[in-house]
Design a protein around this motif. Structure first.
Motif: not given
Ligand code: GDP
Length: 460
Positions: A231-236, A250, A335-336, A338, A362-364
């Motif tokens: 959930n830290v945003g690896k896929s993102s 997800t 990450n994150k 933002d 911010s990967a997003l």
């Protein structure tokens, strides 16, 4: 396996496509194809480099199998330097395998992987380094790797290696003339001339070896494993690097259960990115497999990107990640950014990674990604200025042959300085010549050829 046989294979990939090609090469290529192909308009004899429209026909039943084009390339003006026929039919598995089977029944034998290219080599149309470049071209993952393969196919490396080899051969010839005819003055080629010649060869080999680091990075790519707790945003982050959606993103922890491997071209270098399942202890059997694979990928990686969540304090799982990531060159990503009101983890992370930069991302939204890309490129290339133009050697086999040749040249230089007899120096030079000959194939033995051509696909 006989190199005189006429060989046949489907040269296009397995699956459904607009067209597919069955290729035949060898003395009987034309005779075999004449049995299975009926031209629309009869011609006495297809001349070289022509295309004929007609039908593939079962020569026993007379049944029409498919409409096709027949391309004839007569020896020696063909890929293999033998008579080659290519039948271009519809690209489905059925017409292709039926055409293949007919040609087998007509007397051709199934080609082994890379056998067409091996014949091109054995028949002297290309040398071994050029043949290897054909495989590199097919497997190239970026424009830059394809460009390097193309240059090698055109003979850029071969030309350089050959000229070094010829310099050594001419030094050798002069020495041997002295040894064979001792009545002539052995010192005809003075020790200092020989020393100068060997030194110049050594520097040319060193120059080629220097290009090998860059070359291998472009050809083989760099393996990067993206690690971090769930959930830290690896896929993102992976998606942001790839610039397109691939991993399923997800909000449920632990859903990236398997490894996702994607290649991103960053300034021409193929980066093979692996998004790993979160590294953490888990009871779930499926997830555990993912975690084990993640650890394996981490082990195989050249670099790691360790991802942390800026919206939270570091957790014990994060410290576990820090511990594991530490063993490799690591890019630290927070990450994150933002969504973080205040970033508490930055200092702690920087300390944990020995004062290294922590990249806020911010990967997003895609912010901070340029810094990640810069860091990847810098880490992959080190302090070296790497570009395609400076890369000549791309293959570890070639690199090893060059190192070996250089070692023998150095031994020859030592022998020379110790004033040992010339014939001992000539043994070292001869070994250097042989090592260089392995690159272009002059001195390559059958088992080396087998190892090289096994990497090819069938039909090439
Ligand atoms: P993974 O388990 O480490 O692969 O994490 P994911 O990439 O699946 O992301 C987990 C959650 O964090 C998802 O809901 C994402 O939308 C969210 N997320 C990822 N990157 C960012 C970011 O940069 N900013 C914010 N606000 N959310 C993010």
């Amino acid at each position: 396996m006989n190199d005189q046989d006429t060989i046949v294979a489907i040269s296009t990939p397995v699956g459904y496509g607009g067209i597919g090609i069955v290729r035949v090469s060898g003395e009987q290529a034309l005779a075999c194809s004449e049995r299975v192909f009926r031209p629309k308009r009869r011609r006495s004899k297809a001349s070289s480099h022509t295309v004929t429209y007609g039908h593939v026909v079962d020569f026993e039943t007379g049944d029409v199998v498919d409409q096709a084009l027949l391309i004839v390339m007569r020896a020696p003006r063909s890929y293999t330097a033998e008579d080659v026929v290519e039948i271009s039919c519809h690209g489905g598995p059925v017409p292709l395998s039926q055409t293949l089977n007919l040609l087998l029944r007509a007397g051709a034998r199934l080609a082994s992987p890379g056998e067409f290219t091996k014949r091109a080599f054995l028949n002297g149309r290309i040398d071994l380094a050029q043949a290897e470049a054909v495989c590199d071209m097919i497997q190239a993952k970026t424009d830059a790797s394809a460009r390097l393969a193309s240059q090698q196919m055109e003979g850029r490396l071969s030309g350089k290696v050959r000229s070094i080899r010829e310099e050594l051969l001419s030094l050798l010839a002069s020495i041997e003339a002295g040894i064979d005819f001792p009545e002539h003055d052995v010192e005809e080629l003075t020790r200092s001339e020989l020393d100068g010649g060997l030194r110049s060869v050594r520097s040319e080999i060193s120059h080629l070896l220097q290009s090998a680091v860059a070359g291998r990075v472009f050809r083989e790519g760099v393996r990067v494993s993206i690690v971090g707790r769930p959930n830290v945003g690896k896929s993102s982050l992976l998606n942001a690097l790839l610039g397109h959606e691939r991993a399923i993103v997800t909000a449920v922890p632990g859903t990236t259960r398997d490894l996702i491997e994607e290649t991103a071209s960053i300034r021409g270098i193929p980066f093979v990115l692996t998004d790993t399942a979160g590294i953490r202890d888990t009871e779930d059997a499926v997830e555990r497999i993912g975690v084990e694979r993640a650890q394996l990928a981490l082990g195989n990686a050249d670099l790691t990107i360790a991802v942390f969540d800026a919206t939270m304090e570091l957790t014990s799982d994060d410290f576990e990640v820090i511990q594991r990531a530490h063993k490799k060159p690591t890019i630290v990503v927070l990450n994150k950014i933002d969504a973080a009101s205040q970033v508490t983890a930055r200092l702690e992370l920087s300390e944990a990674f020995g004062g290294q930069d922590v990249l806020e991302v911010s990967a997003l939204r895609g912010t901070g990604m340029d810094a990640v890309i810069d860091a990847l490129f810098t880490m992959a290339t080190g302090d070296r200025r790497i570009d395609v133009e400076s890369a000549t050697v791309t293959n570890i086999r070639h690199q090893e042959c060059l190192s070996r040749a250089k070692r023998h040249v150095e031994e020859a230089l030592v022998a020379l300085s110790e004033e040992v007899p010339y014939d001992l120096t000539s043994i070292d030079i001869r070994s250097a010549v042989d090592a260089l000959g392995l690159i272009t194939g002059e001195t390559a033995e059958e088992d080396l050829l087998d190892t090289i051509f096994r990497r090819f696909c069938i039909g090439k």
